[in-house]
Design an enzyme around this catalytic site. Structure first.
Site, short mmCIF file in Angstrom:
data_model
loop_
_atom_site.label_atom_id
_atom_site.label_comp_id
_atom_site.label_asym_id
_atom_site.label_seq_id
_atom_site.Cartn_x
_atom_site.Cartn_y
_atom_site.Cartn_z
N ASP A 333 0.85 -1.10 0.00
CA ASP A 333 0.04 0.03 -0.11
C ASP A 333 1.00 1.26 -0.28
O ASP A 333 0.84 2.12 -0.84
CB ASP A 333 -1.09 0.18 1.19
CG ASP A 333 -2.42 0.54 0.95
OD1 ASP A 333 -2.55 0.65 -0.25
OD2 ASP A 333 -3.38 0.68 1.80
N ASP A 393 -9.08 -2.44 2.76
CA ASP A 393 -8.95 -1.82 4.11
C ASP A 393 -9.96 -2.40 5.16
O ASP A 393 -9.91 -2.27 6.19
CB ASP A 393 -9.33 -0.18 3.77
CG ASP A 393 -8.06 0.18 2.97
OD1 ASP A 393 -6.96 -0.06 3.00
OD2 ASP A 393 -8.38 1.09 2.25
#
Length: 482
Positions: A333, A393
């Site tokens: 990420d 997420d």
């Protein structure tokens, strides 16, 4: 968020007048815009999109006098157009662009005499303006300050925490049923036939992260083709996930269990109708996915079902695998958000480009929970009409929450791991929103969610003196008894 985004407020000539706002891009170094409509001056709009205004001879004398003028982009610069428009009496210049809106930048040194407001606007918005407001339109420009906080984040927060908590709890329920089946030989074979879980080992975790990296890079370079593959996969996976979620609820209802037999197999009629409903929901979303007024609701429902089913189905065997998965995806990420701008030619983040649709592609990847922004601002009109949270997420920390819930079930620890990890996830989400508000730019949520959940789970295991058992996920369930 670009500081030079503003709003064009257009008003029709009807009674009462119909108004509508549109996104504009301007250069604040060339001049400021009013912050509210109270201080803004309206001008009659003259549509000259048939010309690029690179020469004063293109426009009849007196046509621009005291008006706001819109022309097309052309070979000459913005300031060259502005000087011509100003010399012909225009009070505002709008430049319509058929391509993606970009920052306005020219050398102002040689154009110090140019003082009229200049803004870039989408050509499609000019067309829409004529269709909605008519040919007689008055316009003004202003740039309200960006809101510090948007309440759509509260909705995102509730959806995310609810999905993670419910997915973890569902995984624990499935684990409890598995352990009862192990303890009861008569139920073991039936339960194993129903079991659809997939277990991640450290090797498969690494392979999974590598696939994610490769897929993201491929999407960056071949987005306009692969986006439709992702949409098709999402439709199929979300329909199946919605079916699994609703079938689990329907299974608890004791009536309406009429069955039919086909090819020596029996199936409940209500499940057939449920399957048709889930397929129809996915098809409706696929057809109307670009309808911003309501399609986001259907996408969020399908997305929540997808995340729930993923969290319940994918089993992490131990905390070691959780650490490897969450750690690698955290690096993934951060790298694709913060590091890739130093590598790409246009200085853009690969993650952000793929999420927004590279090169202005109108098709967006259906891999986010999205909620319309509730605070009115230029950013809402220009490029962020929705608050977004990626499925990853939710799913990635959710797998750790699910492992904590299963560990609670297997060790009979009164849900302490599950509750602690869920609270840590909620704290991580709040921290993400705080940084988002302070930094005014998109954040990799895993940067905050992963440390919060991993550290909290580790502290609980250390405090309870169960770290070795929690880390290895060994055969502590073998002797389990109901």
């Amino acid at each position: 968020v670009a500081a030079d985004e503003g709003i064009l407020h257009a008003s029709g000539s009807g009674v009462p007048p119909v108004t509508k706002d549109y996104c504009i891009i301007y250069n604040s170094n060339w001049g400021s815009l009013p912050k509210t409509l109270d201080n803004a001056t309206f001008r009659t709009l003259e549509n000259l999109t048939s010309t690029v205004l690179c020469s004063s001879a293109e426009v009849p004398s007196g046509l621009m006098k005291d008006k706001a003028v819109v022309v097309m982009r052309g070979n000459c610069t913005f300031l060259e157009k502005a000087r011509i428009a100003q010399s012909l009496g225009a009070k505002m210049l709008l430049i319509a662009s058929k391509s993606r809106l970009s920052a306005i930048s020219d050398n102002k040194t040689d154009f110090e005499d140019v003082t009229l407001p200049i803004a870039l606007i989408r050509y499609n918005d000019i067309v829409d303006m004529q269709l909605v407001l008519g040919n007689e339109v008055n316009v003004t420009l202003y740039s309200p300050p960006l809101p510090e906080f948007d309440y759509s984040m509260v909705v995102i927060f509730l959806i995310a925490v609810f999905t993670v908590a419910l997915g973890g709890y569902w995984s624990g329920v499935a684990e409890l049923e598995n352990l009862k089946a192990v303890a009861s030989p008569g139920e073991r074979e039936t339960r194993w036939k129903k079991e659809e879980n997939v277990t991640f080992t450290p090797v498969t975790v690494i392979l999974f992260v590598v696939i994610c990296c490769v897929m993201l890079v491929l999407l960056y370079f071949f987005y306009k083709w692969l986006v439709y593959v992702i949409i098709s996969v999402f439709c199929l996976a979300s329909a199946m996930s919605l079916y699994n979620c609703l079938a689990a609820l329907i299974g608890e209802i004791p009536f309406g269990q009429c069955r039919i037999t086909c090819s020596n197999k029996t199936i409940e009629v209500r499940l057939i109708f449920l399957a048709i409903f889930c397929i129809a929901a996915a098809v409706v979303w696929a057809v109307f996915r670009n309808e911003d007024r309501w399609a986001w609701i259907l996408q969020d429902i399908l997305g929540v079902a997808f995340c729930l089913n993923f969290i319940k189905t994918l089993k992490m065997p131990n905390f070691k695998s959780c650490v490897i998965l969450l750690g690698l995806l955290l690096l993934y990420d951060v790298f694709f958000v913060f590091i890739t701008p130093f590598i790409t030619k246009n200085g853009a983040s690969i993650m952000v480009e793929v999420a927004a649709g590279p090169f202005g592609n109108s098709e967006k990847l259906p891999v986010v929970i999205r909620v319309p922004r509730l605070e009115h601002s230029a950013s809402t009109l220009c490029d962020l009409p929705f608050s977004l949270l990626g499925f990853g997420d939710i799913i990635v920390p959710g797998l750790l929450v699910a492992y904590c819930r299963r560990f609670d079930v297997q060790t009979r620890s009164s849900s302490v791991y599950y509750i602690s990890c869920t609270i840590a996830y909620a704290v991580g989400m709040v921290l993400t929103f705080i940084v988002l508000a302070l930094m005014k730019m998109g954040q990799p949520a895993l940067l905050y969610l992963v440390p919060c959940t991993l550290i909290t789970s580790s502290l609980v295991a250390w405090r309870r003196k169960e770290m070795k058992k929690f880390w290895k996920g060994s055969s502590y369930q073998v002797g389990w008894r109901p």
